[in-house]
Design an enzyme around this catalytic site. Structure first.
Site, PDB file in Angstrom:
ATOM      1  N   CYS A 117      -0.703  -6.864   5.418  1.00 30.93           N
ATOM      2  CA  CYS A 117       0.676  -7.333   5.405  1.00 30.93           C
ATOM      3  C   CYS A 117       1.639  -6.150   5.311  1.00 30.93           C
ATOM      4  CB  CYS A 117       0.847  -8.349   4.278  1.00 30.93           C
ATOM      5  SG  CYS A 117       2.361  -9.302   4.338  1.00 30.93           S
ATOM      6  N   HIS A 118       2.386  -6.026   4.214  1.00 32.96           N
ATOM      7  CA  HIS A 118       3.275  -4.896   3.984  1.00 32.96           C
ATOM      8  C   HIS A 118       2.539  -3.714   3.338  1.00 32.96           C
ATOM      9  CE1 HIS A 118       6.380  -8.028   4.471  1.00 32.96           C
ATOM     10  NE2 HIS A 118       7.231  -7.039   4.714  1.00 32.96           N
TER      11      HIS A 118
END
Length: 189
Positions: free
Chosen positions: A111-112
């Site tokens: 994800c991030h």
């Protein structure tokens, strides 16, 4: 003996991690008998999130300032918005992350989470994926970004979102079992 018995994995997390992106890899690793430590800049507990809502708190096993990357076989960096945003400006977190790359150990970010890798300056020439919002950040750090469920580049495992967790966890276990940044340049599940 299970696939990862005797292996030790650090999950680097701060408040604001995406709950499933920490708990699902932890569960997969423990199912294969790996020892898993949550490493954090703070002691006590870190706060998870389910998207924008507070989720579970997870106990911190080792404070980042006391963690030794040399004692671990792999590193996992969960996403969420707040977790990697805090870690990517933490000099100790960046140094801890770089040690895994220097030693050629598997590193997984979802994800991030790859934001931390960008700031650690370990992405030049690597093929990665992530949540699309940080694509430009990763490309500016020298990575080639692709929109795929999971990407493995010499032991670096990246995925986009919680929807990709089954493939992410499977590749994480596989790469730790192989125990290196090596093998083929890039494989996709």
């Amino acid at each position: 003996m299970s696939q990862l018995a005797g292996k030790r994995v650090a999950i680097l997390a701060a408040d604001g991690f995406e709950q499933s992106e920490l708990l699902e890899p932890m569960k997969a690793l423990k199912q294969h008998e790996a020892e898993v430590d949550v490493v954090s800049p703070k002691t006590g507990q870190v706060q998870g999130f389910k998207h924008f809502d507070k989720g579970e708190q997870v106990a911190v096993d080792i404070k980042l300032s006391e963690a030794d990357a040399g004692k671990y076989d792999a590193l996992v960096i969960p996403g969420g918005l707040f977790n990697p945003d805090a870690l990517r400006v933490d000099d100790q977190a960046l140094a801890f992350t770089r040690e895994f790359f220097k030693a050629g150990k598997p590193v997984a970010a979802i994800c991030h989470g790859p934001w931390v890798l960008a700031n650690a300056e370990v992405l030049k020439g690597r093929t990665v994926t992530s949540v699309p919002n940080i694509r430009k950040d990763l490309e500016n750090a020298g990575a080639k970004w692709v929109d795929e469920e999971v990407v493995v580049d010499q032991g670096l495992i990246t995925s986009r979102t919680p929807d990709d967790l089954p493939a992410f966890c499977a590749k994480l276990v596989e790469e730790i079992d192989e125990g290196r940044h090596g093998g083929q340049k890039r494989s996709v599940a």
